[in-house]
Design an enzyme around this catalytic site. Structure first.
Site, PDB file in Angstrom:
ATOM      1  CG  LEU A 188      -1.884  -1.180   1.349  1.00  0.00           C
ATOM      2  CD1 LEU A 188      -2.813  -0.969   2.543  1.00  0.00           C
ATOM      3  CD2 LEU A 188      -2.684  -1.413   0.079  1.00  0.00           C
ATOM      4  CD  GLU A 210      -1.422   9.658   1.097  1.00  0.00           C
ATOM      5  OE1 GLU A 210      -2.423  10.355   1.346  1.00  0.00           O
ATOM      6  OE2 GLU A 210      -0.777   9.047   1.967  1.00  0.00           O
ATOM      7  N   GLY A 211      -1.804   6.364  -2.590  1.00  0.00           N
ATOM      8  CA  GLY A 211      -2.937   6.198  -3.500  1.00  0.00           C
ATOM      9  C   GLY A 211      -3.998   5.283  -2.924  1.00  0.00           C
ATOM     10  CG  HIS A 212      -3.172   1.180  -2.336  1.00  0.00           C
ATOM     11  ND1 HIS A 212      -1.805   1.180  -2.528  1.00  0.00           N
ATOM     12  CD2 HIS A 212      -3.684   0.365  -3.287  1.00  0.00           C
ATOM     13  CE1 HIS A 212      -1.507   0.394  -3.543  1.00  0.00           C
ATOM     14  NE2 HIS A 212      -2.623  -0.110  -4.030  1.00  0.00           N
ATOM     15  CE  LYS A 261      -1.049   3.129 -10.897  1.00  0.00           C
ATOM     16  NZ  LYS A 261      -0.584   2.253 -12.021  1.00  0.00           N
ATOM     17  CG  ASP A 262      -4.452   0.214 -12.227  1.00  0.00           C
ATOM     18  OD1 ASP A 262      -3.476   0.002 -12.967  1.00  0.00           O
ATOM     19  OD2 ASP A 262      -4.362   0.255 -10.991  1.00  0.00           O
ATOM     20  CD  GLN A 264      -7.954  -2.924 -11.759  1.00  0.00           C
ATOM     21  OE1 GLN A 264      -7.089  -3.787 -11.768  1.00  0.00           O
ATOM     22  NE2 GLN A 264      -8.039  -2.009 -10.795  1.00  0.00           N
ATOM     23  CB  VAL A 299      -2.672   9.624  -5.286  1.00  0.00           C
ATOM     24  CG1 VAL A 299      -1.745  10.355  -4.321  1.00  0.00           C
ATOM     25  CG2 VAL A 299      -4.098   9.609  -4.745  1.00  0.00           C
ATOM     26  CB  SER A 348       2.636   2.605  -9.575  1.00  0.00           C
ATOM     27  OG  SER A 348       2.678   1.219  -9.891  1.00  0.00           O
TER      28      SER A 348
END
Length: 285
Positions: free
Chosen positions: A33, A35-37, A149-150, A153, A180, A189
């Site tokens: 994990l 900061e994006g998560h 970002k994905d 998906q 992020v 990532s």
């Protein structure tokens, strides 16, 4: 925060949350994990009463030459990060729990899964669709949160939810959260940690080159020429290759030769030092 490693324990804990009237948000992850998560968890807490996060490195979305074994695993550290953000429940199954002996079902979402990353990673989005469908059925969240970002998906998951008439969550409660970025603009990532110092510095050209291409496209420049210039800028900066640089319809992901008044997206995948980076940005029509 409670942690579940078996489906029975997961369902017992989800039932307890739901019995108290909690609106549940799901944040699916593969761990490692950053900061994006954590931004996904925070957004989920804004929309829901309780957050269930999953950590599962899904083997069915990795190809034979991809980094399944090398993918970073740090469950204890990840769990501490989730707990500090107020996550109520962590679902961390083993592969044998998700794919028991005799498992033979596969979900394939055609159309949006073809081309882009789907062309380079055959079967990848089948694995994504199958495991996310299982997560939805296991947790039955009211909403689910994914990073933009994905972007391909996200499009695959939304198409699956629409086509299979999923009600928990339905397509409109599958929320895309903006990417992020690091201070220099590179999209966060888990794979960024694979970059050497020199490659990490060079990688920062990716978002800058994308913004330059978008500005030119929005100003009316020829799309094909802008994409060629974008690819050239990446190679000149030290990238080894560009898998794709595509202007696409933001819903269907079909390639566009020009802007046509509908939401569009610039999507790029490029390799540097053995690491494959992806990014995407909105383009105004």
């Amino acid at each position: 925060m409670q942690t579940a490693h078996s489906l029975d324990v997961l369902r017992t804990n989800v039932s307890k949350l739901r019995s108290g009237g909690a609106r549940i948000g799901l944040v699916p992850t593969m761990g490692a994990l950053h900061e994006g998560h954590l931004t996904l968890v925070r957004r989920a807490l804004e929309e829901c009463d309780a957050v269930v996060a999953s950590i599962f490195v899904n083997p069915t979305q990795f190809g034979p030459n991809e980094d399944l074994d090398a993918y970073p695993r740090q469950l204890a550290q990840d769990a501490a990060m989730l707990e500090s953000e107020g996550c109520a429940l962590l679902w961390a199954p083993e592969a044998s729990e998700m794919y028991p002996d005799g498992f033979v079902t596969n979900i394939a979402v055609t159309g949006v899964s073809e081309g882009l990353c789907g062309a380079d990673r055959p079967g990848h989005f089948d694995g994504v669709a199958t495991v996310v469908n299982k997560l939805f059925n296991q947790v039955l969240p009211d909403m689910a949160f994914f990073g933009e970002k994905d972007f391909q998906q996200l499009a695959v998951i939304r198409s699956m939810a629409r086509d299979l008439n999923l009600s928990l969550p339905h397509v409109h409660s599958i929320i895309g959260v903006p990417t992020v970025r690091e201070a220099d603009g590179l999209a966060m990532s888990s794979r960024n940690r694979y970059l050497s110092k020199a490659n990490r510095q060079a990688a920062a050209i990716l978002p800058r080159a994308m913004k330059s291409a978008i500005a030119a496209i929005e100003a009316g420049s020829d799309v094909a020429s802008c994409l060629t210039q974008l690819e050239g800028a990446l190679i000149e900066a030290g990238f080894d290759s560009v898998d794709y640089a595509v202007l696409a319809d933001a819903t269907s992901l079909k390639a566009l030769e020009r802007l046509g008044g509908k939401p569009a997206r610039l999507l790029v995948a490029a390799r540097i030092g053995g690491t494959r980076l992806i990014d995407n940005m909105a383009v105004s029509s």
